[in-house]
Motif scaffolding. Structure first.
Motif, PDB file in Angstrom:
ATOM      1  N   LYS A 126       0.474  15.560  31.407  1.00 29.17           N
ATOM      2  CA  LYS A 126       0.271  15.325  29.996  1.00 29.17           C
ATOM      3  C   LYS A 126      -0.836  14.286  29.796  1.00 29.17           C
ATOM      4  N   GLN A 127      -1.219  14.111  28.553  1.00 27.57           N
ATOM      5  CA  GLN A 127      -2.295  13.172  28.257  1.00 27.57           C
ATOM      6  C   GLN A 127      -1.815  11.732  28.406  1.00 27.57           C
ATOM      7  N   VAL A 128      -2.769  10.868  28.646  1.00 22.12           N
ATOM      8  CA  VAL A 128      -2.498   9.442  28.772  1.00 22.12           C
ATOM      9  C   VAL A 128      -2.222   8.874  27.382  1.00 22.12           C
ATOM     10  N   ASP A 129      -1.267   7.948  27.290  1.00 20.90           N
ATOM     11  CA  ASP A 129      -0.952   7.288  26.019  1.00 20.90           C
ATOM     12  C   ASP A 129      -2.152   6.433  25.613  1.00 20.90           C
ATOM     13  N   PRO A 130      -2.783   6.734  24.481  1.00 20.44           N
ATOM     14  CA  PRO A 130      -3.969   5.986  24.065  1.00 20.44           C
ATOM     15  C   PRO A 130      -3.710   4.498  23.856  1.00 20.44           C
ATOM     16  N   ARG A 131      -2.484   4.147  23.433  1.00 17.74           N
ATOM     17  CA  ARG A 131      -2.178   2.735  23.200  1.00 17.74           C
ATOM     18  C   ARG A 131      -2.206   1.957  24.511  1.00 17.74           C
ATOM     19  N   ALA A 132      -1.614   2.523  25.555  1.00  9.13           N
ATOM     20  CA  ALA A 132      -1.625   1.860  26.862  1.00  9.13           C
ATOM     21  C   ALA A 132      -3.051   1.807  27.408  1.00  9.13           C
ATOM     22  N   ALA A 133      -3.789   2.903  27.256  1.00 10.83           N
ATOM     23  CA  ALA A 133      -5.172   2.945  27.735  1.00 10.83           C
ATOM     24  C   ALA A 133      -6.030   1.930  26.992  1.00 10.83           C
ATOM     25  N   ILE A 155     -15.175   4.235  26.857  1.00 12.58           N
ATOM     26  CA  ILE A 155     -13.817   4.762  26.988  1.00 12.58           C
ATOM     27  C   ILE A 155     -12.839   3.906  26.186  1.00 12.58           C
ATOM     28  N   LYS A 156     -13.056   2.595  26.196  1.00 13.21           N
ATOM     29  CA  LYS A 156     -12.203   1.695  25.394  1.00 13.21           C
ATOM     30  C   LYS A 156     -12.289   2.077  23.921  1.00 13.21           C
ATOM     31  N   GLY A 157     -13.505   2.327  23.444  1.00  6.62           N
ATOM     32  CA  GLY A 157     -13.686   2.719  22.050  1.00  6.62           C
ATOM     33  C   GLY A 157     -12.943   4.003  21.725  1.00  6.62           C
ATOM     34  N   GLN A 158     -13.012   4.975  22.620  1.00  8.57           N
ATOM     35  CA  GLN A 158     -12.321   6.247  22.409  1.00  8.57           C
ATOM     36  C   GLN A 158     -10.803   6.054  22.425  1.00  8.57           C
ATOM     37  N   GLY A 183      -9.662   4.027  19.404  1.00 10.08           N
ATOM     38  CA  GLY A 183      -9.767   4.862  18.203  1.00 10.08           C
ATOM     39  C   GLY A 183      -8.605   5.845  18.116  1.00 10.08           C
ATOM     40  N   ALA A 184      -8.272   6.469  19.233  1.00 11.91           N
ATOM     41  CA  ALA A 184      -7.141   7.398  19.262  1.00 11.91           C
ATOM     42  C   ALA A 184      -5.831   6.660  19.006  1.00 11.91           C
ATOM     43  N   ALA A 185      -5.696   5.457  19.555  1.00 13.61           N
ATOM     44  CA  ALA A 185      -4.484   4.660  19.333  1.00 13.61           C
ATOM     45  C   ALA A 185      -4.341   4.287  17.858  1.00 13.61           C
ATOM     46  N   ALA A 186      -5.447   3.945  17.225  1.00 12.96           N
ATOM     47  CA  ALA A 186      -5.408   3.603  15.796  1.00 12.96           C
ATOM     48  C   ALA A 186      -5.010   4.817  14.955  1.00 12.96           C
ATOM     49  N   LYS A 187      -5.528   5.992  15.315  1.00 17.31           N
ATOM     50  CA  LYS A 187      -5.159   7.215  14.590  1.00 17.31           C
ATOM     51  C   LYS A 187      -3.679   7.524  14.771  1.00 17.31           C
TER      52      LYS A 187
END
Length: 158
Positions: free
Chosen positions: A56-63, A108-111, A114-118
């Motif tokens: 599965k995809q990586v959790d954006p918040r942890a990333a 990558i941090k920006g991506q 950004g995904a975590a904020a969404k």
């Protein structure tokens, strides 16, 4: 995620090259660089654990959290390399590789952030909608039931 790993492995190679430099043990400034690179290795291991063995995809918040730390570390590493390149005998290609790796980490941090904020925004909206549905607000009531599952049908002859 494969791109991340290749760039991170380059950073590990940088750490290995710097650890074997002859002047590395001669200066406290060079030892400071070793600490920065050891921290970087630890962060890279954390990133690898986020995606290891998962389909599965990586959790954006942890990333986002780990990449934010990696970017801060990269800022310190770049400053250290710039200040101590000659004294610690750091080859130009190592500095260039580190800079490229740092730039990629920032992207990558920006991506990830950004995904975590969404995600956070979507969760907030879903929570608000759930609260409205519980309170009888939203599209329910006189508008035909909406999410409550009720529909008012007029009684009597039509």
């Amino acid at each position: 995620m494969a791109h991340i790993r290749s760039h991170l492995m380059a950073a590990l190679a940088v750490a290995g090259i710097l650890a074997t430099a002859p002047a590395f043990a001669q200066s406290s400034a060079c030892q400071e660089g070793q600490k920065i690179l050891q921290e970087r290795q630890s962060l890279i291991q954390q990133i690898n654990k986020l995606s290891a063995g998962k389909k599965k995809q990586v959790d954006p918040r942890a990333a986002c959290t780990v990449f934010s730390k990696l970017v801060v570390n990269g800022n310190a590493g770049q400053k250290w390399m710039t200040d101590n390149k000659d004294w610690c005998q750091i080859p130009d290609q190592v500095v260039e590789g580190f800079s490229k790796d740092h730039k990629r980490s920032q992207e990558i941090k920006g991506q990830a952030c950004g995904a975590a904020a969404k995600m956070a925004e979507m969760e907030k909206r879903a929570k608000q909608q759930a609260q409205q549905a519980q309170q009888g607000g939203g599209l329910g009531g006189k508008m035909g039931g909406g999410l409550t599952g009720t529909l008012s049908v007029p009684k009597g002859a039509l």
